[in-house]
Design a protein around this motif. Structure first.
Motif, short mmCIF file in Angstrom:
data_model
loop_
_atom_site.label_atom_id
_atom_site.label_comp_id
_atom_site.label_asym_id
_atom_site.label_seq_id
_atom_site.Cartn_x
_atom_site.Cartn_y
_atom_site.Cartn_z
N THR A 224 0.91 -1.11 0.13
CA THR A 224 0.05 -0.27 0.17
C THR A 224 1.14 0.98 -0.16
O THR A 224 0.41 2.17 -0.39
N ALA A 225 1.71 1.36 0.92
CA ALA A 225 2.55 2.39 0.88
C ALA A 225 3.44 2.39 -0.70
O ALA A 225 3.68 3.31 -1.43
N PRO A 239 -5.10 15.23 -3.39
CA PRO A 239 -5.05 14.83 -1.74
C PRO A 239 -4.88 13.23 -2.23
O PRO A 239 -5.90 12.71 -3.07
N ILE A 240 -4.08 12.20 -0.93
CA ILE A 240 -4.41 10.53 -1.20
C ILE A 240 -5.85 10.69 0.49
O ILE A 240 -4.90 10.91 0.94
N THR A 241 -6.39 9.75 -0.06
CA THR A 241 -7.45 8.90 0.63
C THR A 241 -7.58 8.30 0.96
O THR A 241 -7.65 6.74 -0.16
N VAL A 242 -6.48 7.57 2.10
CA VAL A 242 -6.33 6.06 2.29
C VAL A 242 -7.19 5.22 3.78
O VAL A 242 -7.32 5.57 4.14
N VAL A 243 -7.77 4.40 2.83
CA VAL A 243 -9.13 3.68 3.83
C VAL A 243 -8.47 2.63 4.40
O VAL A 243 -8.46 1.34 3.62
N ALA A 259 -0.09 1.53 11.89
CA ALA A 259 1.32 1.78 11.54
C ALA A 259 1.21 3.05 9.85
O ALA A 259 2.65 2.90 9.24
N LEU A 260 0.51 2.25 8.88
CA LEU A 260 0.58 2.87 7.83
C LEU A 260 1.34 4.66 7.61
O LEU A 260 1.63 5.04 7.12
#
Length: 304
Positions: A224-225, A239-243, A259-260
């Protein structure tokens, strides 16, 4: 006990600590409940403080207890840790004020160092009164300085529990707005099935360890990183949104979000606690503004 129960107990004994983001926290929380900024304990008086403060809110001491090694070894505060304390909550693009009624300024650049020449770190600002640009190394004073406005986040990480999807609120539709969405429900065992973990949350170390030690979790987060890095490399800045998703939102989604957040914020030391130091090194010099939101972490356990 829930966060609110813990906080009420802490406030009744005067032991809660306040983060720069405005959230109050129980003393045993090693990171802010709202923004996940780590706390530090004063070596002189034992008061718990938000990490970015340049001095203890109780006695003014600037040395954290965790920086003290064995007496014969002396202090062990790294330059990176010391510089972070000096910079405080300031970010490029943010506006801040010297004291409650002092002059306001906008941060143009932050050089964390270490630098060969003096000063070993420096900050460049534009003063609102006369538009003058100056570079200096004045540390953040948590007793005096104030945040006027923080810049918008480059990356927002939101943890959610899908059993709470029907609830209303600011992040009710977050999946529709996600750039990247991780569904942890089917592939990774739910800590909820363990009676000793069911009432705990990702604020507890044992929960974080249990989630991160699950085979495959670290690999998914490392991948994911890389996805985040790919989006950041794209020709259009956005902008980036991670769910991160699990069933109740209290264990898997929250722990992996924490952690992310450490990884993409470039906090190598904190990421190392999750076994993701190598992934964090890629982001170490990017100075990204990362916001962490737990939509359902503090909601009641869903019996199932």
């Amino acid at each position: 006990m829930t966060y609110l129960d813990d906080l009420a107990a802490a406030k009744s004994t005067g032991r809660a600590w306040s983060c720069f983001c405005g959230a109050d926290n129980p003393p045993h929380y090693d990171a802010c409940h709202d923004c996940q900024a780590p706390s530090w304990t004063c070596a002189a008086c034992g008061t718990v403080n938000p990490q970015r403060g340049s001095g203890c809110t109780e006695c003014g001491n600037a040395m954290p207890a965790e920086a003290l090694g064995a007496p014969e070894e002396g202090y062990e505060l790294t330059h990176q840790e010391w510089a972070a304390l000096q910079v405080g909550p300031r970010r490029v693009g943010g506006r801040y004020r010297v004291g409650t009624h002092g002059p306001e300024y906008t941060v143009l650049d932050i050089d964390h160092g270490p630098r060969q020449e003096w000063p070993s770190w420096q900050i460049t600002v534009r003063w609102s009164e006369d538009n003058q640009v100056t570079t200096h190394c004045t540390g953040w004073d948590s007793q005096r300085d104030t945040v006027v406005a923080q810049p918008p986040a480059d990356i927002t990480i939101v943890s959610i529990g899908r059993l709470h999807d029907g609830a209303e609120g600011e992040h009710a539709d977050i999946l529709q707005r996600a750039t990247i969405a991780l569904d942890l429900r089917a592939h990774f065992r739910d800590p909820h099935v363990r009676a000793d973990l069911r009432q705990l949350t990702a604020h507890d170390q044992v929960v974080r360890d249990t989630v991160m030690d699950t085979p495959g979790v670290r690999e998914v987060l490392a991948a994911t990183a890389l996805q985040v890095q790919g989006y950041l490399t794209g020709p259009t800045a956005a902008p980036i949104t991670v769910v991160t998703q699990c069933a109740g939102g209290r264990h898997r989604a929250a722990a992996t979000a924490m952690a992310l957040r450490a990884v993409v914020a470039g906090d190598v030391e904190q990421a190392a606690a999750y076994g993701l130091a190598d992934s964090a090194k890629t982001f170490a010099d990017r100075d990204l503004v990362v916001e962490l939101v737990h939509r359902d972490l503090d909601k009641d356990v869903v019996e199932r």
